[in-house]
Design a protein around this motif. Structure first.
Motif, short mmCIF file in Angstrom:
data_model
loop_
_atom_site.label_atom_id
_atom_site.label_comp_id
_atom_site.label_asym_id
_atom_site.label_seq_id
_atom_site.Cartn_x
_atom_site.Cartn_y
_atom_site.Cartn_z
N ILE A 94 10.87 31.16 10.86
CA ILE A 94 9.91 32.11 10.30
C ILE A 94 9.05 31.43 9.24
CG2 ILE A 94 9.69 34.21 8.90
CD1 ILE A 94 12.30 35.17 10.36
N THR A 95 9.69 30.63 8.41
CA THR A 95 8.95 29.89 7.37
C THR A 95 7.91 28.96 7.99
OG1 THR A 95 10.90 29.94 5.92
CG2 THR A 95 9.20 28.31 5.41
N ALA A 96 8.31 28.29 9.08
CA ALA A 96 7.39 27.35 9.73
C ALA A 96 6.19 28.07 10.33
CB ALA A 96 8.12 26.57 10.82
N VAL A 97 6.41 29.24 10.92
CA VAL A 97 5.31 29.97 11.55
C VAL A 97 4.32 30.48 10.50
CG1 VAL A 97 4.69 32.01 12.90
CG2 VAL A 97 6.64 30.60 13.60
N PHE A 98 4.82 31.08 9.42
CA PHE A 98 3.93 31.59 8.38
C PHE A 98 3.40 30.47 7.49
CE2 PHE A 98 5.94 35.55 9.59
CZ PHE A 98 4.91 36.47 9.46
N ASN A 99 4.19 29.39 7.36
CA ASN A 99 3.81 28.21 6.59
C ASN A 99 3.29 28.57 5.19
OD1 ASN A 99 3.65 25.44 6.35
ND2 ASN A 99 1.52 25.35 7.02
N PRO A 100 4.05 29.38 4.43
CA PRO A 100 3.58 29.74 3.09
C PRO A 100 3.59 28.54 2.16
CG PRO A 100 5.84 30.46 3.40
CD PRO A 100 5.38 29.94 4.72
N GLN A 101 2.66 28.52 1.26
CA GLN A 101 2.50 27.43 0.29
C GLN A 101 2.78 28.03 -1.08
OE1 GLN A 101 1.25 25.92 -2.53
NE2 GLN A 101 -0.90 25.67 -1.96
N LEU A 102 3.83 27.52 -1.74
CA LEU A 102 4.33 28.21 -2.92
C LEU A 102 3.81 27.69 -4.26
CD1 LEU A 102 6.12 29.67 -0.90
CD2 LEU A 102 7.99 29.50 -2.53
N ALA A 103 2.70 26.98 -4.26
CA ALA A 103 2.17 26.52 -5.55
C ALA A 103 1.65 27.69 -6.38
CB ALA A 103 1.06 25.50 -5.33
N ALA A 104 0.90 28.57 -5.74
CA ALA A 104 0.30 29.71 -6.45
C ALA A 104 1.01 31.00 -6.04
CB ALA A 104 -1.18 29.81 -6.13
N TRP A 105 1.43 31.78 -7.02
CA TRP A 105 2.16 33.03 -6.76
C TRP A 105 1.33 33.95 -5.86
CZ3 TRP A 105 1.35 38.21 -7.43
CH2 TRP A 105 2.47 39.06 -7.32
N SER A 106 0.02 34.04 -6.13
CA SER A 106 -0.82 35.01 -5.42
C SER A 106 -0.99 34.69 -3.94
CB SER A 106 -2.20 35.08 -6.08
OG SER A 106 -2.85 33.82 -6.00
N HIS A 107 -0.76 33.44 -3.55
CA HIS A 107 -0.90 33.07 -2.14
C HIS A 107 0.32 33.44 -1.31
CE1 HIS A 107 -4.49 30.13 -1.63
NE2 HIS A 107 -4.81 31.20 -2.33
N SER A 108 1.48 33.49 -1.97
CA SER A 108 2.72 33.83 -1.26
C SER A 108 3.61 34.69 -2.16
CB SER A 108 3.48 32.57 -0.85
OG SER A 108 2.69 31.72 -0.05
N PRO A 109 3.12 35.86 -2.54
CA PRO A 109 3.88 36.67 -3.51
C PRO A 109 5.25 37.10 -3.00
CG PRO A 109 2.02 37.92 -2.62
CD PRO A 109 1.84 36.50 -2.19
N PHE A 110 5.34 37.45 -1.69
CA PHE A 110 6.63 37.89 -1.17
C PHE A 110 7.64 36.75 -1.18
CE2 PHE A 110 9.65 39.12 2.23
CZ PHE A 110 10.01 40.38 1.77
N ALA A 111 7.23 35.58 -0.68
CA ALA A 111 8.13 34.42 -0.65
C ALA A 111 8.51 33.99 -2.06
CB ALA A 111 7.47 33.27 0.09
N ASN A 112 7.54 34.04 -3.00
CA ASN A 112 7.85 33.67 -4.38
C ASN A 112 8.83 34.64 -5.01
OD1 ASN A 112 6.56 31.25 -5.44
ND2 ASN A 112 4.64 32.18 -4.82
N GLU A 113 8.66 35.92 -4.74
CA GLU A 113 9.57 36.90 -5.34
C GLU A 113 10.96 36.85 -4.70
OE1 GLU A 113 9.36 38.54 -8.12
OE2 GLU A 113 7.45 37.49 -8.35
N ILE A 114 11.05 36.42 -3.43
CA ILE A 114 12.36 36.16 -2.82
C ILE A 114 13.10 35.11 -3.65
CG2 ILE A 114 13.45 34.94 -0.87
CD1 ILE A 114 11.58 36.46 1.00
N GLU A 115 12.41 34.03 -3.97
CA GLU A 115 13.06 32.96 -4.72
C GLU A 115 13.40 33.41 -6.14
OE1 GLU A 115 11.12 29.18 -4.34
OE2 GLU A 115 11.42 29.15 -2.16
N ASN A 116 12.52 34.17 -6.78
CA ASN A 116 12.81 34.69 -8.11
C ASN A 116 14.05 35.58 -8.09
OD1 ASN A 116 10.60 33.39 -9.21
ND2 ASN A 116 9.24 35.16 -9.05
N TYR A 117 14.16 36.41 -7.06
CA TYR A 117 15.30 37.32 -6.92
C TYR A 117 16.60 36.52 -6.74
CZ TYR A 117 18.19 41.07 -4.85
OH TYR A 117 19.18 41.98 -4.57
N LEU A 118 16.56 35.50 -5.88
CA LEU A 118 17.75 34.69 -5.64
C LEU A 118 18.18 33.92 -6.89
CD1 LEU A 118 16.83 33.33 -2.09
CD2 LEU A 118 18.69 34.92 -2.61
#
Length: 482
Positions: A99-123
């Motif tokens: 799933i990560t490979a298909v969406f290929n989110p880039q986590l430098a900027a929170w606003s570009h991948s807010p869901f993925a960034n908040e997953i990591e913040n939660y963990l």
């Protein structure tokens, strides 16, 4: 021009073609050799027989790749791989990687991948609580592996001890900094010291006691001497589950010494940190909540795909103080929101979303599922110790984790013994284990890294070890009669 997307029908066909290949391997890993035959010329020839000027069909390319990985890799997902902390990946984490490979989110900027960034913040927050940090103080970041997480720890300790470092670097430090770790610590600690410009000479490798834990008396004496000699101690690293023997340092004792000398206290719990999820093992990590920061690798005992490491700290501002930077070209969509852009918070800039695979695995298995898996592996480790002792082997370490260093004491002074027995086992392709020196003596090291490893698997391993010993003993006896 050929579309990089391929057509929908081609994609569907290739998904199925690939998954059929991978499913056969994943469901029947045990039928493969654990280790490949290391014929360098054959492997190089196999890789380079592809001519990029004459592309293959998609199916030919996929078959070539999967077959190559199957035939020419140490099969870490195999239940008889008893080697390093490289486990079989649980299936949800594999899907998370897809799933990560298909969406290929880039986590430098929170606003570009807010869901993925908040997953990591939660963990980060949830694991910080598991380690005993207070909720309001927890901060952290995902990393590519324990080496990056330990490097992050060293950089945070440097910036904590030397607030001017971000501006003036080592030129602004008057006394030469020194740091302390066990002689059994992971070599990534030494690499971190080299990387930040301190050099190996800045590391004090503290000897271990008979139980393989860092000797705190020597630690204290060494720090006192360094202070007297004009050095600036700034960091001490304890280990919760050393790579070689699974030893756990006296964490409360290290905290007291760190307080006495004003040092940052980091715990490398890359492997052993998972013990906090097991009620019987958690007490062995007593004192980890007193640390300033922790390294924890989910791609070890939590069986998610490589690499998924967490750096967690109880100092809310230290990551920003260490890595904060501005860049005019970075997105500004979230400038009025109370968020932290990851590129200001970590070593990496543009990076992959590491947390998705762990998030998916936890959603499906929960804490309880992981507790059961860790319990199973620990029980198999204890049974392995019993089987070894019953066959005349001596267990050389005392870790509560399923890491077993053992030896036939009759051959402690014969370095060829371990090499010969292990070579025969690895060459057979039946099992994989390693050699680790305990107090300078080579021993066999077997670690239960796979949640599918069974009693049958460890019984087979002990039989292979016994057979190897018998063959060597017979050879030595025959040589003695000539």
């Amino acid at each position: 021009m050929q579309s990089f997307d391929l057509t929908p029908s081609e994609r569907q066909e290739l998904y199925k073609f690939t998954i059929d290949f991978l499913e056969k391997y994943y469901s029947d890993t045990k039928s493969n050799r654990v280790s490949p035959r290391l014929d360098i010329s054959e492997i190089v020839k196999e890789v380079r027989k592809v001519d990029f000027s004459a592309p293959l069909t998609s199916k030919e390319a996929l078959k070539h790749l999967v077959e190559g990985m199957k035939n020419y890799s140490v099969q870490t997902p195999h239940p008889k791989y008893f080697g390093l902390y490289n486990p079989r990946a649980n299936f949800p984490s594999i899907l998370g990687d897809l799933i990560t490979a298909v969406f290929n989110p880039q986590l430098a900027a929170w606003s570009h991948s807010p869901f993925a960034n908040e997953i990591e913040n939660y963990l980060i927050a949830e694991f910080g609580k598991k380690f005993g940090y207070s909720t309001e103080s927890i901060d952290g970041v995902f990393a590519s592996g324990g080496a990056e997480a330990n490097l992050t720890a060293v950089l945070c300790a440097v910036n904590y001890a030397f607030p001017q470092f971000a501006k003036s670097g080592w030129f602004g430090v008057r006394k030469r900094p020194v740091m302390y770790c066990s002689a059994e610590s992971h070599h990534s600690v030494h690499k971190a010291a080299k990387t930040v410009g301190l050099g190996y000479d800045a590391i004090r490798n503290i000897p271990v006691r008979k139980d393989l834990k860092m000797d705190l008396e020597i630690l204290k004496e060494t720090i006192q001497k360094d202070v007297h000699d004009g050095y600036q101690p700034f960091l001490v690293i304890g280990t919760a589950g050393t790579t070689g023997t699974g030893a756990i340092d006296d964490l409360p004792g290290i905290r007291k010494i760190a307080d006495d000398f004003g040092l940052w206290f980091h715990v490398d719990a890359a492997y052993g940190g998972a013990a906090v999820l097991h009620p019987d093992l958690k007490p062995y990590l007593n004192g980890i909540s007193l640390s300033d920061s922790i390294t924890f690798d989910a791609h070890k005992w939590l069986s998610v795909t490589m690499g998924t490491s967490l750096f967690i700290t109880r100092h809310k501002e230290i990551l920003s103080e260490t890595f904060r930077i501005t860049a005019e070209y970075m997105p500004k969509e979230a400038k009025d929101l109370e968020i932290v852009d990851p590129f200001t918070h970590s070593i990496q800039w543009s990076r992959r979303a590491y947390g998705i695979k762990l998030y998916l695995a936890l959603m499906i298995f929960g804490w309880e599922g992981y507790e059961k898996t860790i319990r199973h592996q620990t029980e198999i480790g204890e049974k392995l110790k019993g089987l070894l002792k019953n066959s005349g082997w001596t267990v050389m370490n005392s870790s509560p984790f399923p890491v077993v260093c053992f030896m036939d004491e009759n051959y402690l002074d014969n370095p060829d013994f371990t090499k010969t027995v292990i070579k025969n086992i690895i060459d057979s392709g039946k099992s994989w284990l390693s050699i680790y020196p305990v107090f300078g003596k080579p021993t066999f090291r077997a670690c239960i890294t796979n949640y599918n490893t069974s009693e049958e698997d460890i019984e087979a391993l002990v039989s292979e070890l016994n057979e190897g010993r018998e063959i060597l003993e017979s050879r030595i006896k025959n040589q003695g009669t000539k």
